[in-house]
Design an enzyme around this catalytic site. Structure first.
Site, PDB file in Angstrom:
ATOM      1  N   GLY A  30       1.201  -2.131  12.026  1.00  0.00           N
ATOM      2  CA  GLY A  30       2.616  -2.359  11.744  1.00  0.00           C
ATOM      3  C   GLY A  30       3.160  -1.266  10.851  1.00  0.00           C
ATOM      4  O   GLY A  30       2.406  -0.498  10.260  1.00  0.00           O
ATOM      5  N   ARG A  31       4.462  -1.195  10.790  1.00  0.00           N
ATOM      6  CA  ARG A  31       5.073  -0.226   9.884  1.00  0.00           C
ATOM      7  C   ARG A  31       6.382  -0.784   9.357  1.00  0.00           C
ATOM      8  O   ARG A  31       7.078  -1.528  10.026  1.00  0.00           O
ATOM      9  CB  ARG A  31       5.278   1.117  10.559  1.00  0.00           C
ATOM     10  CG  ARG A  31       6.020   1.056  11.880  1.00  0.00           C
ATOM     11  CD  ARG A  31       6.265   2.430  12.443  1.00  0.00           C
ATOM     12  NE  ARG A  31       5.026   3.096  12.831  1.00  0.00           N
ATOM     13  CZ  ARG A  31       4.868   4.416  12.805  1.00  0.00           C
ATOM     14  NH1 ARG A  31       5.847   5.193  12.414  1.00  0.00           N
ATOM     15  NH2 ARG A  31       3.742   4.960  13.180  1.00  0.00           N
ATOM     16  N   GLY A  32       6.668  -0.441   8.131  1.00  0.00           N
ATOM     17  CA  GLY A  32       7.932  -0.856   7.523  1.00  0.00           C
ATOM     18  C   GLY A  32       8.703   0.398   7.153  1.00  0.00           C
ATOM     19  O   GLY A  32       8.421   1.492   7.652  1.00  0.00           O
ATOM     20  N   GLY A  33       9.666   0.250   6.237  1.00  0.00           N
ATOM     21  CA  GLY A  33      10.527   1.364   5.895  1.00  0.00           C
ATOM     22  C   GLY A  33       9.798   2.475   5.158  1.00  0.00           C
ATOM     23  O   GLY A  33      10.227   3.630   5.192  1.00  0.00           O
ATOM     24  N   MET A  34       8.706   2.160   4.486  1.00  0.00           N
ATOM     25  CA  MET A  34       8.109   3.195   3.635  1.00  0.00           C
ATOM     26  C   MET A  34       6.590   3.233   3.727  1.00  0.00           C
ATOM     27  O   MET A  34       5.941   3.819   2.864  1.00  0.00           O
ATOM     28  CB  MET A  34       8.526   2.970   2.188  1.00  0.00           C
ATOM     29  CG  MET A  34       8.235   1.584   1.709  1.00  0.00           C
ATOM     30  SD  MET A  34       8.860   1.410   0.048  1.00  0.00           S
ATOM     31  CE  MET A  34       8.294  -0.229  -0.323  1.00  0.00           C
ATOM     32  N   VAL A  37       0.805   0.482   8.199  1.00  0.00           N
ATOM     33  CA  VAL A  37      -0.363  -0.351   7.916  1.00  0.00           C
ATOM     34  C   VAL A  37      -1.341  -0.230   9.087  1.00  0.00           C
ATOM     35  O   VAL A  37      -0.940  -0.338  10.245  1.00  0.00           O
ATOM     36  CB  VAL A  37       0.043  -1.830   7.709  1.00  0.00           C
ATOM     37  CG1 VAL A  37      -1.180  -2.683   7.376  1.00  0.00           C
ATOM     38  CG2 VAL A  37       1.081  -1.955   6.599  1.00  0.00           C
ATOM     39  N   LYS A  52      -2.917   0.311   3.870  1.00  0.00           N
ATOM     40  CA  LYS A  52      -1.499   0.658   3.879  1.00  0.00           C
ATOM     41  C   LYS A  52      -1.336   2.050   3.312  1.00  0.00           C
ATOM     42  O   LYS A  52      -1.766   2.316   2.182  1.00  0.00           O
ATOM     43  CB  LYS A  52      -0.758  -0.374   3.025  1.00  0.00           C
ATOM     44  CG  LYS A  52       0.712  -0.163   2.963  1.00  0.00           C
ATOM     45  CD  LYS A  52       1.388  -1.405   2.440  1.00  0.00           C
ATOM     46  CE  LYS A  52       2.839  -1.376   2.844  1.00  0.00           C
ATOM     47  NZ  LYS A  52       3.468  -2.662   2.833  1.00  0.00           N
ATOM     48  N   ASP A 146      10.965  -8.888  -3.200  1.00  0.00           N
ATOM     49  CA  ASP A 146      11.153  -8.536  -1.789  1.00  0.00           C
ATOM     50  C   ASP A 146      10.548  -9.623  -0.900  1.00  0.00           C
ATOM     51  O   ASP A 146       9.802  -9.336   0.030  1.00  0.00           O
ATOM     52  CB  ASP A 146      10.512  -7.167  -1.514  1.00  0.00           C
ATOM     53  CG  ASP A 146      10.972  -6.568  -0.186  1.00  0.00           C
ATOM     54  OD1 ASP A 146      12.019  -6.998   0.342  1.00  0.00           O
ATOM     55  OD2 ASP A 146      10.278  -5.665   0.321  1.00  0.00           O
TER      56      ASP A 146
HETATM   57  N1  LIG Z   1      -3.044  -7.405   4.996  1.00  0.00           N
HETATM   58  C1  LIG Z   1      -2.533  -7.349   6.224  1.00  0.00           C
HETATM   59  N2  LIG Z   1      -3.207  -7.828   7.286  1.00  0.00           N
HETATM   60  C2  LIG Z   1      -2.684  -7.780   8.534  1.00  0.00           C
HETATM   61  N3  LIG Z   1      -1.484  -7.242   8.828  1.00  0.00           N
HETATM   62  C3  LIG Z   1      -0.749  -6.748   7.816  1.00  0.00           C
HETATM   63  C4  LIG Z   1      -1.233  -6.753   6.470  1.00  0.00           C
HETATM   64  N4  LIG Z   1      -0.271  -6.206   5.680  1.00  0.00           N
HETATM   65  C5  LIG Z   1       0.735  -5.858   6.494  1.00  0.00           C
HETATM   66  N5  LIG Z   1       0.475  -6.173   7.791  1.00  0.00           N
HETATM   67  C6  LIG Z   1       1.331  -5.944   8.970  1.00  0.00           C
HETATM   68  O1  LIG Z   1       1.943  -4.691   8.871  1.00  0.00           O
HETATM   69  C7  LIG Z   1       3.370  -4.842   9.026  1.00  0.00           C
HETATM   70  C8  LIG Z   1       4.080  -3.728   8.263  1.00  0.00           C
HETATM   71  O2  LIG Z   1       3.966  -3.941   6.898  1.00  0.00           O
HETATM   72  P1  LIG Z   1       4.936  -3.246   5.869  1.00  0.00           P
HETATM   73  O3  LIG Z   1       4.761  -1.769   5.930  1.00  0.00           O
HETATM   74  O4  LIG Z   1       4.724  -3.899   4.554  1.00  0.00           O
HETATM   75  O5  LIG Z   1       6.387  -3.541   6.416  1.00  0.00           O
HETATM   76  P2  LIG Z   1       7.304  -4.823   6.290  1.00  0.00           P
HETATM   77  O6  LIG Z   1       6.811  -5.630   5.133  1.00  0.00           O
HETATM   78  O7  LIG Z   1       8.653  -4.248   6.064  1.00  0.00           O
HETATM   79  O8  LIG Z   1       7.179  -5.565   7.607  1.00  0.00           O
HETATM   80  C9  LIG Z   1       3.657  -6.258   8.512  1.00  0.00           C
HETATM   81  O9  LIG Z   1       4.842  -6.795   8.980  1.00  0.00           O
HETATM   82  C10 LIG Z   1       2.427  -7.006   9.012  1.00  0.00           C
HETATM   83  O10 LIG Z   1       2.623  -7.445  10.341  1.00  0.00           O
HETATM   84 MG   LIG Z   2       5.517  -5.582   3.769  1.00  0.00          MG
END
Ligand SMILES: Nc1ncnc2c1ncn2[C@@H]1O[C@H](COP(=O)(O)OP(=O)(O)O)[C@@H](O)[C@H]1O
Ligand SMILES: [Mg+2]
Length: 336
Positions: A30-34, A37, A52, A146
Site C-alpha cells: 500500500g501507499r499513502g501520501g508520504m 508500505v 514502511k 490522524d
Molecule cells: N502493519 C501493516 N500491515 C499490513 N498492511 C499495512 C501495515 N501498515 C500499513 N499497511 C497498508 O499500507 C497502506 C498504506 O499505508 P500508509 O502509507 O500509512 O497510508 P494511509 O495510512 O494513508 O493509507 C495502508 O492503508 C494499509 O493497507
Molecule cells: Mg497510514
C-alpha cells in the site's frame, strides 16, 4: 540531492527483492501520501514484517526527523493489543523506515469501500477495540491526530466472540509532524480532510479530544457509509468541520434509534470541552444508544472495566483453581 543508489531513485517496484536495513522487500502492500508500505522478510528473525519507507524529502527535514524519532519511540513503548507493534524505526541510505508487525487482512478504508456500511454490532466491536487503543495512547501522553479508516487495520479474529481484531497504526506520522516541518500548510494537507478536528484546522493546541472527534467521524462513516461532512472542495470541507452541524446519522440510517444522533452530536462537538472525555466513553454511550436507550450521562456509560489480572501470585495455601475445560474454538465466517 538524491543519489543514484538511493532507495527512491527508481520506481518503488524496483525495490522488490532488495535488502533494506536487514529486511528483504517482497511486495508492495500500500501507499499513502508520504510513504510506501511493503511486506518484507526480517532476515534476522526470519519472519514477515510490514516495512514502511518514508518519502525522502521527509528524511531531509531535520524537524521531521527529530519528531519522527521521538514519536516512533513513544509509540513503540506502548504495548497494547490493538496498536500495531513497532519493531524498529531508523534510517538507512537516507531513507527513514519503520518495521512493524505485518497485519494480514485489510484496512478499514478498503473494507468500507468494498462492503459499504458495517452492521451496528460489527461497527461497535471494531470501535471498542480502536477506542481502547486510543485511550491507552492518550494515557501515555500521545495524541494520534490522524485517526482515519486507512490507519485502522483489521485482521481475522480468534473465534466467533472475536470475529475480527483491529489495530491502530501510524502514531507520529501525523499532519502535525508535517506541518511543523513547513512541508504542509492548510489547503495542502497530505491525505484526507474527512476526519480532521476543528481545533486542528484553526491551529489551536490539540489534545486527546481531537482524536475523539476524528474517531467519531470514522465510526459515523462505519455506520452510514460516508463521513459526516461531504463537500466539493477542501476549503468547504474545512469550513464545515469548523462551523456546520453534522447531519444526524439517522438521516442516512433511519433504522437506527434516535439516541444515536445525540451521541454523535456530542462526540463531534466543535468545542473539545463539550465532547466525550475518552474514546471508550463515546463507544459505551453509542452501544447504549444503539440498544435504544437514551444517551447516558458521562461517567455512567456501561463500559466494562478490564478484568483485574495483576493480583498477587497465589501461594501454596491457595492453589490456583484448575481452568475449566475449554470447548474447541468455533471459527466465524471470514469477515473479509
Ligand atoms: N502493519 C501493516 N500491515 C499490513 N498492511 C499495512 C501495515 N501498515 C500499513 N499497511 C497498508 O499500507 C497502506 C498504506 O499505508 P500508509 O502509507 O500509512 O497510508 P494511509 O495510512 O494513508 O493509507 C495502508 O492503508 C494499509 O493497507
Ligand atoms: Mg497510514
Amino acid at each position: 540531492m538524491v543519489r543514484e543508489t538511493s532507495l527512491f531513485s527508481g520506481s518503488p517496484s524496483e525495490l522488490i527483492g532488495r535488502q533494506v536495513a536487514g529486511y528483504r522487500i517482497e511486495e508492495e502492500i500500500g501507499r499513502g501520501g508520504m510513504a510506501v508500505v511493503y511486506r518484507a522478510r526480517d532476515l534476522r528473525l526470519d519472519r514477515s514484517v510490514a516495512l514502511k519507507l518514508l518519502a525522502p524529502e521527509l528524511a531531509r527535514n531535520d524537524t521531521f526527523r527529530r519528531r519522527f524519532s521521538h514519536e516512533s519511540r513513544a509509540a513503540a513503548a506502548i504495548d497494547h493489543p490493538h496498536i500495531v507493534p513497532v519493531f524498529e524505526a531508523g534510517e538507512t541510505d537516507d531513507v527513514l523506515f519503520i518495521a512493524m508487525r505485518y497485519v494480514a487482512g485489510s484496512d478499514l478504508r478498503h473494507l468500507l469501500d468494498r462492503q459499504g456500511p458495517l452492521s451496528p454490532p460489527t461497527a461497535v466491536r471494531i470501535a471498542g477495540q480502536v477506542a481502547s487503543a486510543l485511550d491507552a495512547a492518550h494515557e501515555h501522553g500521545l495524541v494520534h491526530r490522524d485517526v482515519k479508516p486507512g490507519n485502522i487495520l483489521v485482521a481475522r479474529g480468534t473465534d466467533s466472540d472475536h470475529p475480527e481484531h483491529a489495530y491502530l497504526t501510524d502514531f507520529g506520522l501525523t499532519k502535525k509532524s508535517l506541518s511543523l516541518t513547513g512541508l504542509t500548510t492548510v489547503g495542502q494537507f497530505v491525505g484526507t480532510l474527512d476526519y480532521v478536528a476543528p481545533e486542528q484546522i484553526s491551529g489551536k493546541p490539540v489534545d486527546a479530544r481531537c482524536d475523539v472527534y476524528g474517531f467519531a467521524c470514522v465510526v459515523y462513516e462505519c455506520l452510514s457509509g460516508h463521513p459526516p461532512f461531504q463537500r466539493d472542495d477542501d476549503m468547504a470541507l474545512l469550513w464545515a468541520h469548523q462551523y456546520d452541524q453534522p447531519p444526524p446519522l439517522t438521516g442516512s440510517r433511519p433504522d437506527l434509534p434516535a439516541p444515536v444522533d445525540t451521541v454523535f452530536a456530542k462526540a463531534l462537538a466543535k468545542s473539545p470541552e463539550s465532547r466525550y472525555e475518552s474514546c471508550l466513553s463515546f463507544v459505551a454511550a453509542l452501544r447504549m444508544a444503539l440498544r435504544g436507550d437514551a444517551a447516558p450521562a458521562e461517567g455512567d456509560a456501561a463500559a466494562h472495566p478490564p478484568t483485574q489480572v495483576d493480583v498477587p501470585v497465589l501461594g501454596r495455601d491457595h492453589p490456583e483453581p484448575a481452568d475449566p475445560p475449554r470447548p474447541p474454538p468455533r471459527w466465524a465466517e471470514p469477515f473479509f
